[in-house]
Design a protein around this motif. Structure first.
Motif, mmCIF file in Angstrom:
data_model
loop_
_atom_site.group_PDB
_atom_site.id
_atom_site.type_symbol
_atom_site.label_atom_id
_atom_site.label_comp_id
_atom_site.label_asym_id
_atom_site.label_seq_id
_atom_site.Cartn_x
_atom_site.Cartn_y
_atom_site.Cartn_z
ATOM 1 N N ILE A 43 111.841 10.525 40.840
ATOM 2 C CA ILE A 43 112.746 9.400 41.053
ATOM 3 C C ILE A 43 112.610 8.821 42.451
ATOM 4 O O ILE A 43 112.795 7.634 42.668
ATOM 5 N N ASP A 44 112.236 9.669 43.425
ATOM 6 C CA ASP A 44 112.067 9.184 44.789
ATOM 7 C C ASP A 44 110.696 8.552 45.012
ATOM 8 O O ASP A 44 110.436 8.002 46.081
ATOM 9 N N ALA A 45 109.818 8.632 44.020
ATOM 10 C CA ALA A 45 108.498 8.032 44.161
ATOM 11 C C ALA A 45 108.627 6.514 44.170
ATOM 12 O O ALA A 45 109.430 5.939 43.444
ATOM 13 N N GLU A 46 107.857 5.910 45.016
ATOM 14 C CA GLU A 46 107.854 4.458 45.091
ATOM 15 C C GLU A 46 106.995 3.924 43.953
ATOM 16 O O GLU A 46 105.895 4.409 43.704
ATOM 17 N N LEU A 47 107.502 2.954 43.217
ATOM 18 C CA LEU A 47 106.770 2.384 42.098
ATOM 19 C C LEU A 47 105.852 1.281 42.607
ATOM 20 O O LEU A 47 106.298 0.322 43.239
ATOM 21 N N ALA A 48 104.560 1.452 42.350
ATOM 22 C CA ALA A 48 103.574 0.463 42.783
ATOM 23 C C ALA A 48 103.451 -0.619 41.717
ATOM 24 O O ALA A 48 103.407 -0.334 40.523
ATOM 25 N N ALA A 49 103.399 -1.869 42.145
ATOM 26 C CA ALA A 49 103.296 -3.002 41.229
ATOM 27 C C ALA A 49 101.824 -3.322 40.958
ATOM 28 O O ALA A 49 100.990 -3.283 41.862
ATOM 29 N N LEU A 50 101.523 -3.636 39.717
ATOM 30 C CA LEU A 50 100.169 -4.051 39.353
ATOM 31 C C LEU A 50 99.935 -5.456 39.897
ATOM 32 O O LEU A 50 100.640 -6.399 39.545
ATOM 33 N N THR A 51 98.965 -5.592 40.797
ATOM 34 C CA THR A 51 98.691 -6.896 41.399
ATOM 35 C C THR A 51 97.389 -7.506 40.893
ATOM 36 O O THR A 51 97.176 -8.701 41.042
ATOM 37 N N THR A 75 94.432 -2.917 40.605
ATOM 38 C CA THR A 75 94.983 -2.743 41.946
ATOM 39 C C THR A 75 96.501 -2.674 41.833
ATOM 40 O O THR A 75 97.126 -3.533 41.202
ATOM 41 N N PHE A 76 97.062 -1.635 42.430
ATOM 42 C CA PHE A 76 98.515 -1.450 42.492
ATOM 43 C C PHE A 76 98.920 -1.485 43.953
ATOM 44 O O PHE A 76 98.249 -0.909 44.810
ATOM 45 N N SER A 77 100.040 -2.138 44.245
ATOM 46 C CA SER A 77 100.512 -2.257 45.623
ATOM 47 C C SER A 77 101.963 -1.806 45.746
ATOM 48 O O SER A 77 102.790 -2.093 44.880
ATOM 49 N N SER A 78 102.234 -1.107 46.831
ATOM 50 C CA SER A 78 103.599 -0.732 47.187
ATOM 51 C C SER A 78 103.723 -0.926 48.691
ATOM 52 O O SER A 78 102.743 -1.243 49.367
ATOM 53 N N ASP A 79 104.912 -0.712 49.220
ATOM 54 C CA ASP A 79 105.088 -0.841 50.668
ATOM 55 C C ASP A 79 104.273 0.203 51.419
ATOM 56 O O ASP A 79 103.773 -0.060 52.509
ATOM 57 N N ALA A 80 104.117 1.397 50.830
ATOM 58 C CA ALA A 80 103.446 2.496 51.532
ATOM 59 C C ALA A 80 101.938 2.537 51.299
ATOM 60 O O ALA A 80 101.188 2.872 52.209
ATOM 61 N N LEU A 81 101.481 2.228 50.083
ATOM 62 C CA LEU A 81 100.069 2.374 49.731
ATOM 63 C C LEU A 81 99.589 1.237 48.841
ATOM 64 O O LEU A 81 100.366 0.644 48.101
ATOM 65 N N THR A 82 98.286 1.000 48.912
ATOM 66 C CA THR A 82 97.599 0.179 47.925
ATOM 67 C C THR A 82 96.643 1.118 47.205
ATOM 68 O O THR A 82 95.932 1.900 47.845
ATOM 69 N N VAL A 151 103.685 7.794 45.464
ATOM 70 C CA VAL A 151 103.642 6.474 44.837
ATOM 71 C C VAL A 151 103.240 6.663 43.383
ATOM 72 O O VAL A 151 102.302 7.402 43.068
ATOM 73 N N LEU A 152 103.932 5.968 42.501
ATOM 74 C CA LEU A 152 103.759 6.079 41.063
ATOM 75 C C LEU A 152 103.364 4.713 40.512
ATOM 76 O O LEU A 152 103.992 3.716 40.848
ATOM 77 N N THR A 153 102.314 4.676 39.689
ATOM 78 C CA THR A 153 101.918 3.404 39.083
ATOM 79 C C THR A 153 102.682 3.223 37.768
ATOM 80 O O THR A 153 103.274 4.163 37.239
ATOM 81 N N GLY A 154 102.614 2.025 37.248
ATOM 82 C CA GLY A 154 103.125 1.784 35.901
ATOM 83 C C GLY A 154 102.160 2.379 34.892
ATOM 84 O O GLY A 154 101.122 2.949 35.245
ATOM 85 N N TRP A 155 102.477 2.230 33.607
ATOM 86 C CA TRP A 155 101.621 2.770 32.558
ATOM 87 C C TRP A 155 100.332 1.984 32.469
ATOM 88 O O TRP A 155 100.327 0.764 32.517
ATOM 89 N N ILE A 156 99.230 2.706 32.335
ATOM 90 C CA ILE A 156 97.893 2.108 32.256
ATOM 91 C C ILE A 156 97.348 2.410 30.868
ATOM 92 O O ILE A 156 97.258 3.576 30.466
ATOM 93 N N SER A 157 96.976 1.378 30.130
ATOM 94 C CA SER A 157 96.349 1.553 28.818
ATOM 95 C C SER A 157 94.858 1.366 28.958
ATOM 96 O O SER A 157 94.420 0.287 29.367
ATOM 97 N N PRO A 158 94.077 2.394 28.664
ATOM 98 C CA PRO A 158 92.624 2.261 28.809
ATOM 99 C C PRO A 158 92.020 1.239 27.876
ATOM 100 O O PRO A 158 92.566 0.887 26.888
#
Length: 158
Positions: A43-51, A75-82, A151-158
């Motif tokens: 829950i404390d993981a930052e959610l990275a947005a798909l850019t 590419t996923f971006s968050s305040d802390a990591l890309t 940092v946590l990404t959204g769901w990725i469908s291969p």
């Protein structure tokens, strides 16, 4: 307890059977609450947005005669990591920016929680990682750096 308890194997086996059967009789609601609590571990993981997703460009390429690439770039971006990912049929290649050591973990959904790890790999000093084999079903990536950033990404469908 008497010394007879240790010398009587039948009584010992009966006690063990009773202990095991009691452990199996957990209320279903109790088990579900436990699973839900475990789901909150990120829950404390930052959610990275798909850019960026190279699949978005596939619509434009359908007008050309060229074959589509086997490689998919995200590419996923968050305040802390890309996080930059390349999905191939056999592996998930990635790099985090700014580069730092850590761990990359692929997880799939299981009973409403993302608890089934399908692969884990170390992230090197340059931020690179490779997870093999690539899952053939939806997954998400959890990157944990040595500095404590998750940092946590959204769901990725291969």
């Amino acid at each position: 307890m008497s010394s007879q308890w240790w010398s009587d194997d039948d009584q010992l086996l009966e006690q063990l059977r009773d202990a095991l059967s009691t452990a199996r009789e957990l209320p279903a609601g109790f088990v579900e609450v436990g699973k839900a609590a475990y789901a909150w571990r990120t829950i404390d993981a930052e959610l990275a947005a798909l850019t960026y997703d190279s699949a978005w460009d596939a619509e434009e390429l359908t007008l050309t005669r060229a074959e589509s690439a086997v490689l998919r770039t995200l590419t996923f971006s968050s305040d802390a990591l890309t996080i930059e990912l390349e999905l191939t049929p056999h592996e998930v290649l990635g790099q985090i920016s700014p580069p730092q050591r850590g761990t990359a973990r692929l997880a799939t959904e299981s009973l409403g929680t993302d608890v089934d790890d399908v692969g884990t790999a170390p992230i090197d000093d340059l931020g690179f990682f490779i997870v093999r084999p690539a899952p053939n079903h939806p997954f998400r990536l959890v990157c944990q750096t040595a500095a404590g950033v998750t940092v946590l990404t959204g769901w990725i469908s291969p």
